[in-house]
Every structure is written in C-alpha cells, then in structure tokens.
Design a protein around this motif. Structure first.
Motif, PDB file in Angstrom:
ATOM      1  N   MET A  57      -4.998  -1.255 -18.466  1.00 46.26           N
ATOM      2  CA  MET A  57      -4.823   0.167 -18.122  1.00 46.26           C
ATOM      3  C   MET A  57      -4.120   0.273 -16.753  1.00 46.26           C
ATOM      4  SD  MET A  57      -5.206   3.030 -19.381  1.00 46.26           S
ATOM      5  CE  MET A  57      -5.090   4.601 -18.588  1.00 46.26           C
ATOM      6  N   PRO A  58      -2.911   0.846 -16.664  1.00 44.77           N
ATOM      7  CA  PRO A  58      -2.265   0.970 -15.362  1.00 44.77           C
ATOM      8  C   PRO A  58      -3.031   1.908 -14.422  1.00 44.77           C
ATOM      9  CG  PRO A  58      -0.957   2.039 -17.077  1.00 44.77           C
ATOM     10  CD  PRO A  58      -2.094   1.358 -17.762  1.00 44.77           C
ATOM     11  N   LEU A  59      -2.898   1.673 -13.112  1.00 41.54           N
ATOM     12  CA  LEU A  59      -3.610   2.476 -12.119  1.00 41.54           C
ATOM     13  C   LEU A  59      -3.069   3.889 -12.035  1.00 41.54           C
ATOM     14  CD1 LEU A  59      -3.742  -0.195  -9.320  1.00 41.54           C
ATOM     15  CD2 LEU A  59      -5.702   0.721 -10.525  1.00 41.54           C
ATOM     16  N   PHE A  60      -1.790   4.032 -12.357  1.00 42.10           N
ATOM     17  CA  PHE A  60      -1.183   5.359 -12.298  1.00 42.10           C
ATOM     18  C   PHE A  60       0.018   5.368 -13.218  1.00 42.10           C
ATOM     19  CE2 PHE A  60       0.639   2.697  -9.031  1.00 42.10           C
ATOM     20  CZ  PHE A  60       1.996   2.859  -9.218  1.00 42.10           C
ATOM     21  N   THR A  61       0.370   6.558 -13.656  1.00 36.32           N
ATOM     22  CA  THR A  61       1.622   6.704 -14.397  1.00 36.32           C
ATOM     23  C   THR A  61       2.363   7.885 -13.783  1.00 36.32           C
ATOM     24  OG1 THR A  61       0.443   8.102 -15.942  1.00 36.32           O
ATOM     25  CG2 THR A  61       0.795   5.817 -16.616  1.00 36.32           C
ATOM     26  N   GLY A  62       3.652   7.862 -13.890  1.00 34.44           N
ATOM     27  CA  GLY A  62       4.436   8.976 -13.351  1.00 34.44           C
ATOM     28  C   GLY A  62       4.616   8.848 -11.855  1.00 34.44           C
ATOM     29  N   PRO A  63       5.546   9.617 -11.344  1.00 38.37           N
ATOM     30  CA  PRO A  63       5.924   9.452  -9.944  1.00 38.37           C
ATOM     31  C   PRO A  63       4.985  10.117  -8.933  1.00 38.37           C
ATOM     32  CG  PRO A  63       7.286  11.137 -10.941  1.00 38.37           C
ATOM     33  CD  PRO A  63       6.382  10.622 -12.025  1.00 38.37           C
ATOM     34  N   ASN A  64       4.172  11.080  -9.364  1.00 34.83           N
ATOM     35  CA  ASN A  64       3.404  11.842  -8.375  1.00 34.83           C
ATOM     36  C   ASN A  64       2.188  11.068  -7.892  1.00 34.83           C
ATOM     37  OD1 ASN A  64       5.204  13.914  -8.666  1.00 34.83           O
ATOM     38  ND2 ASN A  64       4.010  14.855 -10.321  1.00 34.83           N
ATOM     39  N   TRP A  65       1.901  11.217  -6.617  1.00 37.17           N
ATOM     40  CA  TRP A  65       0.751  10.506  -6.074  1.00 37.17           C
ATOM     41  C   TRP A  65      -0.341  11.507  -5.728  1.00 37.17           C
ATOM     42  CZ3 TRP A  65      -0.930  11.752  -1.192  1.00 37.17           C
ATOM     43  CH2 TRP A  65      -0.018  12.421  -0.372  1.00 37.17           C
ATOM     44  N   ASP A  66      -1.566  11.038  -5.670  1.00 36.42           N
ATOM     45  CA  ASP A  66      -2.661  11.860  -5.166  1.00 36.42           C
ATOM     46  C   ASP A  66      -3.636  10.936  -4.446  1.00 36.42           C
ATOM     47  OD1 ASP A  66      -4.743  10.897  -7.091  1.00 36.42           O
ATOM     48  OD2 ASP A  66      -3.270  11.728  -8.499  1.00 36.42           O
ATOM     49  N   PHE A  67      -4.596  11.538  -3.765  1.00 38.52           N
ATOM     50  CA  PHE A  67      -5.454  10.728  -2.907  1.00 38.52           C
ATOM     51  C   PHE A  67      -6.315   9.759  -3.711  1.00 38.52           C
ATOM     52  CE2 PHE A  67      -4.301  14.284  -0.226  1.00 38.52           C
ATOM     53  CZ  PHE A  67      -3.902  13.609   0.914  1.00 38.52           C
ATOM     54  N   GLY A  68      -6.701  10.196  -4.913  1.00 32.12           N
ATOM     55  CA  GLY A  68      -7.508   9.316  -5.748  1.00 32.12           C
ATOM     56  C   GLY A  68      -6.760   8.055  -6.121  1.00 32.12           C
ATOM     57  N   SER A  69      -5.503   8.202  -6.530  1.00 31.00           N
ATOM     58  CA  SER A  69      -4.782   6.993  -6.934  1.00 31.00           C
ATOM     59  C   SER A  69      -4.421   6.136  -5.734  1.00 31.00           C
ATOM     60  CB  SER A  69      -3.545   7.330  -7.772  1.00 31.00           C
ATOM     61  OG  SER A  69      -2.876   8.421  -7.262  1.00 31.00           O
ATOM     62  N   LEU A  70      -4.235   6.751  -4.559  1.00 32.43           N
ATOM     63  CA  LEU A  70      -4.022   5.942  -3.355  1.00 32.43           C
ATOM     64  C   LEU A  70      -5.206   5.004  -3.147  1.00 32.43           C
ATOM     65  CD1 LEU A  70      -2.613   8.231  -0.491  1.00 32.43           C
ATOM     66  CD2 LEU A  70      -1.441   6.477  -1.786  1.00 32.43           C
ATOM     67  N   ARG A  71      -6.390   5.561  -3.299  1.00 29.45           N
ATOM     68  CA  ARG A  71      -7.601   4.787  -3.101  1.00 29.45           C
ATOM     69  C   ARG A  71      -7.714   3.671  -4.145  1.00 29.45           C
ATOM     70  NH1 ARG A  71     -11.337   6.226   0.499  1.00 29.45           N
ATOM     71  NH2 ARG A  71     -10.357   8.192   1.006  1.00 29.45           N
ATOM     72  N   ARG A  72      -7.449   4.021  -5.408  1.00 36.49           N
ATOM     73  CA  ARG A  72      -7.555   3.002  -6.476  1.00 36.49           C
ATOM     74  C   ARG A  72      -6.566   1.872  -6.227  1.00 36.49           C
ATOM     75  NH1 ARG A  72      -7.741   7.385  -9.678  1.00 36.49           N
ATOM     76  NH2 ARG A  72      -5.638   7.119 -10.506  1.00 36.49           N
ATOM     77  N   VAL A  73      -5.348   2.250  -5.836  1.00 31.03           N
ATOM     78  CA  VAL A  73      -4.320   1.234  -5.592  1.00 31.03           C
ATOM     79  C   VAL A  73      -4.733   0.359  -4.425  1.00 31.03           C
ATOM     80  CG1 VAL A  73      -2.012   0.954  -4.615  1.00 31.03           C
ATOM     81  CG2 VAL A  73      -2.351   2.393  -6.612  1.00 31.03           C
ATOM     82  N   TYR A  74      -5.257   1.012  -3.376  1.00 30.02           N
ATOM     83  CA  TYR A  74      -5.664   0.235  -2.211  1.00 30.02           C
ATOM     84  C   TYR A  74      -6.688  -0.818  -2.609  1.00 30.02           C
ATOM     85  CZ  TYR A  74      -7.288  -1.028   2.411  1.00 30.02           C
ATOM     86  OH  TYR A  74      -7.608  -1.732   3.540  1.00 30.02           O
ATOM     87  N   GLU A  75      -7.660  -0.386  -3.436  1.00 27.16           N
ATOM     88  CA  GLU A  75      -8.710  -1.334  -3.822  1.00 27.16           C
ATOM     89  C   GLU A  75      -8.156  -2.488  -4.654  1.00 27.16           C
ATOM     90  OE1 GLU A  75     -11.467   1.444  -5.391  1.00 27.16           O
ATOM     91  OE2 GLU A  75     -12.024   2.066  -3.356  1.00 27.16           O
ATOM     92  N   ALA A  76      -7.253  -2.162  -5.566  1.00 24.71           N
ATOM     93  CA  ALA A  76      -6.667  -3.220  -6.399  1.00 24.71           C
ATOM     94  C   ALA A  76      -5.857  -4.200  -5.547  1.00 24.71           C
ATOM     95  CB  ALA A  76      -5.773  -2.594  -7.468  1.00 24.71           C
ATOM     96  N   VAL A  77      -5.093  -3.641  -4.591  1.00 28.51           N
ATOM     97  CA  VAL A  77      -4.283  -4.497  -3.731  1.00 28.51           C
ATOM     98  C   VAL A  77      -5.184  -5.356  -2.862  1.00 28.51           C
ATOM     99  CG1 VAL A  77      -2.625  -4.486  -1.819  1.00 28.51           C
ATOM    100  CG2 VAL A  77      -2.313  -2.923  -3.719  1.00 28.51           C
ATOM    101  N   GLU A  78      -6.255  -4.757  -2.393  1.00 25.28           N
ATOM    102  CA  GLU A  78      -7.197  -5.476  -1.534  1.00 25.28           C
ATOM    103  C   GLU A  78      -7.744  -6.705  -2.251  1.00 25.28           C
ATOM    104  OE1 GLU A  78     -10.780  -3.291  -0.622  1.00 25.28           O
ATOM    105  OE2 GLU A  78     -10.557  -3.825   1.492  1.00 25.28           O
ATOM    106  N   LYS A  79      -8.063  -6.523  -3.521  1.00 25.91           N
ATOM    107  CA  LYS A  79      -8.642  -7.627  -4.279  1.00 25.91           C
ATOM    108  C   LYS A  79      -7.662  -8.810  -4.332  1.00 25.91           C
ATOM    109  CE  LYS A  79     -11.243  -6.140  -7.813  1.00 25.91           C
ATOM    110  NZ  LYS A  79     -11.343  -5.590  -9.183  1.00 25.91           N
ATOM    111  N   ILE A  80      -6.386  -8.486  -4.608  1.00 28.55           N
ATOM    112  CA  ILE A  80      -5.381  -9.548  -4.680  1.00 28.55           C
ATOM    113  C   ILE A  80      -5.169 -10.171  -3.301  1.00 28.55           C
ATOM    114  CG2 ILE A  80      -2.946 -10.027  -5.112  1.00 28.55           C
ATOM    115  CD1 ILE A  80      -3.053  -7.708  -7.137  1.00 28.55           C
TER     116      ILE A  80
END
Lengths: 509, 429
Positions: free
Chosen positions: A1-24
């Motif tokens: 399941m991708p973390l986000f789709t489409g070009p628009n960002w929001d604070f929730g997906s920023l947080r999810r992306v941060y966590e995924a990146v942090e793990k890596i």
C-alpha cells in the motif's frame, strides 16, 4: 500500500512518510540524527530565508535586503527556481519545506534534509568541533537584539558603517586552527557587561603617548628586539583580522567591538560549511537516493512518484561539461553523489583497479560503514584526496589545465588516464582547499612608535596577486575600523620579495 | 519529529532590510527611476518598474584573487578531445571558469537589477514634492468640523453608551456595597433545602433568615444603577481647510503636434498621479480647449484626439466659471496648471493676460504654465522666437510670486520641470 497517491500533501502524510523514512534511515543506513522540526513555509518566506543567508534569524543590514531583491527578481522572471528546502544546523535541526512542493518532493526533501544533512551535521568532525548546534539560534537572537539596540542608541548609520566594514573582512574573521570556545547566550551577555571593566583594567600599549625611557633608540639591534617583543605581546602575526581589530584597535567603542564580534561569530559558524559543501550535499543526495529507492522497493511510493523523483534527482546531479554555457564549476551534488555511489560500488562489486587503488575498502561488503566513517572524519579536500577513484575521474572526464598568465596559451597537464589519475586527484583536492582558495592575509605589525599604522601581508603563492580594485576598497574599510592608516604588502611566500604595496588612510569623515 | 506550519507568520520579514537597501542606494535608484519614467508610455506611468542601478554604492568588496596573475591549475570535467601536453589558446573575454556564481557579490561594474514595487517607485519619484501653500492663511472661515474623542460623560444618547466603563463602575459599586453574588444566593438556597430535608427546625429558621437577607440585599442593590452609566463624549474641533482643486488646462488645437500633445499629457499624467497619491481630497478638473473650451473627464482628457483653432482665453474663462460655480474660494485651495504650445489667436493674448492677472491668479494658490516645444525651440530661448503666450505671460509673472512658467522641449525635461515646479519650498520663476 503506497503512503500517498497524487501530488497534494497534507500533514498526516508528512508524518507517515517521516516515519517510513526513519525506519529505513535508522535500520538500514544506520544514520544518527538530531531531532527534527519541519516547518512549512511559503515561497516568499523562502526568499526571506535566502536573503538572511539561510538562517531563520539575522540582524538587520541593507546587504540582506539587496540579496532579497536580487533573488526575488530572478525568481519572478523565472530565471531561477527556489530551493525545495533549507536546513539549519541547530538542535533540533530546522528543515524548511515549501508549500508548493508536491508530496513526492516533500518525501525527497525529508529524506535529503531531515536525514541526510542532519546526519552529516551531527557527525562530521568539523561541525562537531566548530559549530554549536544547541546555541546558534539563541546567539542569533542575541545578535539581532544587540544590533537593534545599538541602532537605537548610536544611530542606524553609525551601526551600518561598522557592519559594512566588518562584512568586508568577514572572510578573514575566522579562526582556522585553534579550538574555539563555544558561544553561549548567558556567557555572551555576561561578557558584554564585563568588557568595559576589563578594558579599563588592562593596559593597552597602543594608547601610550609618553615616550619610553632609555636611549636605546640609536641601537638598531636592541630596538628590533623590542619591536619583536611588542609584536609577541600583541599576538602577532595574526590571521584572524577581525579578531585582532576587535581586541586591539585603539579607537573603537565597546559596542563597535561587540558588533565586530557578532560578524566574526556568524562568519565562524559558516566556516565549516564552506569546507564541507561537496560532502554535505553528496551525503544528503546519496541518502535521499537510497531512501527513495528503498521506499519504492517496499511499494511505499507509486511508480508515478518514483518517476517524478528520478526526474528531479537527475537534474540535481547534472554536471555540465566545461564547454557548456551552463557550466559554473563542479556541481557539488553531482560529484559528491558520484563519489559516494562509487564507494558503495567498490565495497560491493570491486574491480581489479579498485583493489589496487583502494585495497582497504574494495570488496569489504559494508558500504554504509565505510561511508559513515568518511562522513564523520573527512572534509572536502581530504575526502577527494582519499576517495576520488579512477572510475569517477573517467565518468566525469576530468582533466587538468595549467594556466600560467605569463604564457600565451593554456596547457593540458593531465587527463583521465593511467598517468593522470593521481595528479588529478591531488590537484582537485587542492582546488577544494579553502586556505588556497582564499587569499592568505595576516596582520604582521603595528607601528607603535610612529603613526600606529597597521601592516597586513598577503602571502603570494604561485604569483597570484589580489584583485586591485576590491583590495583598495576593503583596505579603506579596514582603516576605518583600525582608526589609523593600514598598509598591505604582497609578499611572495617563496622568496620574501615584496611585489606590491597598498596603503589606505582613514577617511576624514 | 515536529511539523510547524509557518505559513501564517507575518509577511515581509525582510521589509526593513529592503528599506535599508533602498535608502542606501537612494541616489542611484532615484536617477534610475527618472530614467525609467522617461522611457515609459503615457498610460503606464502608474506601475512598478524594473530598475538597474550601478553597483557602486552597494558593492560589498572582499579580498579576491586576481585570476589573471600568476599560475593556477584548473580541474574541470567534460574533456572530449584533449590529451596530455595539448596547448589551448587562452579563452578571451571572461574565462570559462573562475567566477563561480553570478552572485550579487560579484565584483565589477555590472548593473544590479531588481524590481521596485509601484509604491516604492512613485514614492521615490515624488519624494520632496508638495503642493505649495496647501493651507490657507486664514482659517477662520472654515466650516468643516471633525469629531474628536474627549473622555466620558454621564449624559448622552444610547448609541454612545460605553459598556466597559459602565460595567466597571457597576462592578466597583457592587463590590463596595457587598451585593451578594448569584452563587452565594444559590448556596444559601441549597443549604436551606438540605436543612429542610434533614428537618432541623433551628437550622431551617436560621438559613431562611439568611436566604431572605441575601435576596433582599440583591434587590435593593441593583446590578446596574443609573449612576454607573457613562457615555462616550465627543468634541467638535474645526478642521483646517485643506480641500484643494487642481485645474488642468490643455491646448489640443491643431498647432499642437502629436509629440507636443504627448508631452503635455505626460506632464498632466504625472501631475494626476502625484495628486491622487499624495492628497486624499484633491479634486481634479480637466479642461481642454481649441477655439472653445470644455470640461472633460479623465479618460477623454488623456486619450481622445481633437483638433481645431486656438483661443486660450476660453479655457481660462471656463476655469473661472467652474471655480465660481463649484469651488468657492473661501472653502477651497485652488491650483491651476496649463499646458500649451504658446500659439494663440492674435488678439486673444492680451485678453489672456488680463484674465490671468485680474481674475485667475488672485483666485489661485499657485498657477503653473508649461510651454511645450517641438524639441528645438524649448530650451534655446536665445535663438528661437518667444511665443505669443510666453511673451504675454512674462508680463504678468513678476507681479505674482505664485505664478511659475517653464518650457519643456522633450520628455527627458518633463521630470526636471515637474520637480522644479513642485519642489518643497518651490522654485518660482
């Protein structure tokens, strides 16, 4: 399941992306970072940040307004895009991201700045030694308040004159070798107050107007010895011009000394960055490239995002050749990224050439360990000297030309071949050596017996002189700060021969 | 990790730096602004402008190596054909490497280019300009008044009731007289009911008395008493008369070439922008004339074309007529500006002189006459013949210090003339 789709960002997906990146970043790359604060800003605020040299706070000065006007014009004309991010080496690391970015770009920015730059800031020895990440924001806010207080008390014009003059010498207001005590807000304020008492209590030989006793003037040997002694008392020779002026200039007021100190401290803060541009950008670019690929492998970002990222990444690491109109020297992103990717390749799939050039890392199988070691313990100059591999030299088709101004034509000294690799490597490393890039200028003498003239020396290497026009204007500024005439000699370092002399008197105004 | 949204932060953080920068480069920017205005079309006087200023006053010199001396090595990428030992002719005109970035700190005399906003642009241009004698010497005739806050009063209309003041007084009084609070009454009532449930006779009686005392007290001490009430008070202060009207008189007759009309229009356009920017309450009356004069609106004045004969006095008469009808001299500051090529119907000039000297000038705070030339005659007074009107007006000028005349030959002079006419503490002919 991708973390986000489409070009628009929001604070929730920023947080999810941060966590995924942090793990890596923690789990696979083994990064070690300061806490992160992500701040979303508009393009206008980005321009603001540009104009105050990337810092969130800055004292007020017209030159920052000039920089803003310059970038704004370029941006409005569409000649220059804005950076996607600015990151500040403080604790926590502040990472500005622009609201216009698409979600893919925000992901890239988080991987690049919040992890790549952040790890580098926290671990590189130069930053650890020279930059106080905990105190910089406090110090800047102290500086801003102090400057505006001075403006209220002594007039904006008087403050501007001092800052102008200090800015002209700011490149020569850094300590290059000594370990500087870290600035600290409380300490700075206390010191400001104590300064007056201290200055009164200490004896400044420059103020002496009574002739010295004894008739040794006629004896040149004794007299020279005395002068030598005086020079030692004054701590000469001194290459930190602003430091010397701040401490020793006879006619400055206390607040003027403090302003010089502020300029000096800000300049010192940027000193490591200038020596680490290639590695810093290389590290961040390498990290974002790794992280984005892992995210894609894990199916956390879509194919579309990946293509958008690759498009942006390839323009970031684009290196035009020397004959391309877009060429303006090496692109630190490109060279840094290429060198670090090559280190990884050598660790994993070494060729026989790599085994010859880099026996200690070729095929070691721990690319991130090697890279982390390099990020922590090298600066641009030494990093190139140590790690620039023949493969990268070939990839960039790097060559060396010698430019001797006394000869009518340039000469190709070395190219990317077996004989040239080592030459190119050491020559390129020299090109990144700050002490060679910036003129070597020192305070050598003050004429205490006579007109209090300050003598500077530019040690000329390979016959490269100073640019005459700017040199004269900088000397006028220096004379303003010093309060008396300033002399600059250009002396050939190898032969001690004086090539040229400049002199600037104090403006009568 | 923390996400902070900084977008709502106040804008224009670098505004004060920009102002510092502009004032630093004041002289350069000002001349650039005038240069820019000269090249503009009539219609876009009122826009921002990109200006380029020499870096002289705003350079930030630092010590540099001079790349044209000594020996340097260049390590560069992108080799295609060279092998070791090749000789390459030295590239001329700015070497391929060296200037790392075209930053604003780059040395040299290149112009530094940036954009001024419309506000900054016009501020810069109209700096030091004002309408002369805007306030009339005698203020006694003024009829306009302003209302000004003047404290509080105990009488007034409900619309002027000051609620915070009133409640403040009320609260002070309630505390002083110990009016029981609502919560106190409620607690008393509750205690009474609990006692009733418990059936404690003595307590019931004591609590009932207490409850009634509180009830009574809260009735006789009102929440808001008439003595608490305060109203906002206003004083009527006479306002100095700064209402002003500017009459713009332009000759559009056939003798005016297109170039001359363009000059005149530029002048008025500038005047118009200046007035509307600087003064909120300036009326502008546009009068154009050929052999007859008419009042027109802004659009027609600047953009329509008309030709015909020339009788200048008609415009002055029209101006007088309008002034008498709509702008009584005791209430208005009257200004006039006239532009013409100086040609006039033979016998009319003397009439103009008498009109101007006898009627118009006594009415005006200031009157400016601008004569537009074809680029030749203008400034070369000695060579060319003075025009009819110029000669006629010259007779009037000495007697009236608030009458100014200037000649304009080409667009570059307009701005100097404009500055001369409206400089603070103005230059008078």
């Amino acid at each position: 399941m991708p973390l986000f789709t489409g070009p628009n960002w929001d604070f929730g997906s920023l947080r999810r992306v941060y966590e995924a990146v942090e793990k890596i970043a923690f789990g696979e790359l083994g990064l070690d970072i300061y806490p992160v604060q992500i701040e979303v800003i508009t393009s206008e605020q980005m321009l603001d940040a540009y104009s105050s040299v990337g810092l969130p706070l800055m004292y007020r000065h017209w030159s920052f307004g000039k920089r803003f006007a310059y970038h704004e014009t370029l941006y409005r004309k569409g000649l220059q895009g804005l950076a996607y991010e600015i990151v500040i080496n403080s604790n926590p690391v502040i990472c500005y991201i622009m609201e216009e970015n698409s979600m893919t770009m925000q992901t890239l920015v988080i991987a690049h700045a919040a992890f790549g730059h952040n790890h580098f800031f926290k671990n590189n020895y130069l930053f650890r030694q020279w930059t106080d990440a905990d105190g910089i924001l406090d110090y800047l806010s102290f500086a801003r308040d102090y400057v505006s207080k001075c403006e209220e008390r002594y007039g904006a014009e008087a403050v501007e004159r001092v800052l102008d003059a200090a800015h002209a010498l700011k490149e020569h207001g850094v300590n290059r070798y000594a370990h500087r005590s870290k600035p600290n807000l409380a300490e700075e304020q206390r010191r400001t107050e104590e300064r007056r008492a201290h200055e009164e209590a200490t004896y400044n030989d420059l103020w002496r107007t009574v002739p010295q006793l004894g008739g040794d003037k006629d004896d040149p040997v004794v007299s020279e010895k005395q002068r030598e002694q005086l020079r030692q008392q004054l701590g000469l020779p001194e290459e930190n011009l602003l430091y010397f002026i701040e401490k020793r200039a006879p006619r400055l007021e206390d607040w003027q000394r403090e302003l010089i100190r502020i300029v000096r401290n800000v300049s010192q803060y940027f000193y490591p960055q200038k020596q680490l541009q290639l590695m810093n950008e290389g590290c961040a670019t390498f990290c974002h490239y790794e992280i984005m690929n892992r995210l894609h492998d894990k199916g956390l970002i879509t194919e579309g995002s990946m293509l958008e990222f690759l498009h942006s990444h390839s323009s970031v690491v684009f290196q035009p050749g020397f004959d391309d109109p877009r060429f303006s020297g090496f692109n630190p992103y490109a060279l840094g990224f290429a060198m670090m990717s090559d280190i990884r390749r050598m660790c994993e799939k070494p060729t026989s050439e790599d085994r010859e050039y880099f026996p200690e890392i070729a095929g070691c199988g721990d690319p991130f360990g090697v890279l982390r070691h390099a990020w922590a313990n090298y600066r641009d100059e030494s990093f190139i000297l140590q790690y620039l591999s023949p493969a990268v030299i070939r990839q960039f088709k790097i060559f060396q030309i010698a430019d001797d101004s006394s000869k009518p034509s340039l000469r190709v000294e070395a190219i990317h071949d077996e004989i040239g690799y080592r030459r190119i490597r050491s020559a390129l490393s020299k090109q990144y050596d700050l002490s060679r890039r910036e003129p070597d200028i020192q305070v050598v003498d003050v004429d205490l017996r006579g007109d209090r003239c300050l003598t500077l020396v530019h040690y000329v290497h390979d016959g490269v002189l100073l640019e005459e026009k700017t040199c004269r204007s900088v000397l006028r500024y220096a004379a303003y700060l010093w309060g008396y005439a300033v002399k600059l000699l250009e002396i050939e370092a190898a032969t001690d021969k004086t090539l040229k002399t400049y002199e600037a008197a104090v403006d009568p105004t | 990790m923390n996400v902070v949204d900084r977008r709502p932060n106040p804008k224009g953080k670098s505004l004060s730096n920009r102002q510092r920068f502009l004032s630093r480069a004041r002289v350069e920017v000002k001349s650039a602004v005038q240069e820019a205005l000269r090249k503009r079309k009539v219609a876009d006087v009122e826009h921002g402008e990109k200006v380029a200023i020499p870096t002289r006053g705003i350079s930030e010199p630092i010590f540099h190596h001079n790349r044209r001396t000594g020996k340097t090595d260049h390590i560069i990428p992108g080799n295609k054909e060279y092998v070791r030992g090749d000789e390459i002719p030295r590239p001329t005109g700015g070497e391929g490497q060296g200037g790392r970035e075209g930053s604003p700190d780059g040395s040299g005399d290149d112009a530094f280019e940036f954009t001024l906003s419309k506000e900054e642009f016009l501020d810069m241009f109209f700096e030091d300009l004002e309408l002369p004698d805007l306030v009339k010497k005698s203020l006694k005739d003024t009829t306009a008044v302003d209302l000004q806050r003047a404290g509080y009063t105990v009488t007034g209309t409900p619309s002027n009731l000051s609620v915070p003041r009133t409640l403040r007084n009320s609260m002070g009084r309630r505390i002083a007289l110990r009016r029981p609070k609502l919560s106190e009454i409620e607690t008393a009532q509750q205690a009474l009911e609990e006692a009733r449930v418990a059936g404690d006779e003595e307590a019931i009686e004591r609590l009932t008395r207490e409850f009634e005392r509180l009830e009574r007290r809260s009735k006789i001490i009102p929440y808001i008493d008439p003595i608490d009430v305060r109203y906002r008070r206003f004083d009527r202060v006479p306002r100095p008369n700064t209402e002003a009207v500017m009459f713009c008189l332009m000759d559009v007759s056939g003798s005016m070439t297109e170039a001359m009309k363009d000059l005149a229009k530029r002048f008025f356009m500038l005047l118009h922008v200046f007035l509307t920017r600087r003064y909120r309450h300036v009326d502008v009356v546009f009068i154009r004339h050929t052999s007859t004069a008419e009042e027109v609106d802004e659009e027609t004045f600047f953009y329509s074309r008309e030709t015909g004969g020339t009788v200048v006095s008609t415009a002055l008469e029209k101006m007088l007529e309008i002034a008498r009808a709509r702008y009584p001299i005791d209430r208005w500051n009257i200004y006039g500006a006239q532009a013409s090529d100086g040609d006039n119907y033979g016998a009319d000039s003397s009439r103009c002189v008498s009109l101007l000297g006898g009627d118009v000038l006594p009415l005006c705070q200031y009157f400016a006459y601008v004569e537009v030339g074809d680029g030749m005659g203008g400034s070369l007074t000695g060579l060319s013949r003075d025009s009819d009107l110029w000669r006629a007006y010259s007779e009037v000028a000495p007697a009236h210090p608030h009458f100014a005349m200037r000649r304009v030959g080409d667009p570059s002079q307009i701005f100097t003339v404009f500055h001369e006419l409206f400089a603070k503490g103005g230059v008078r002919a």
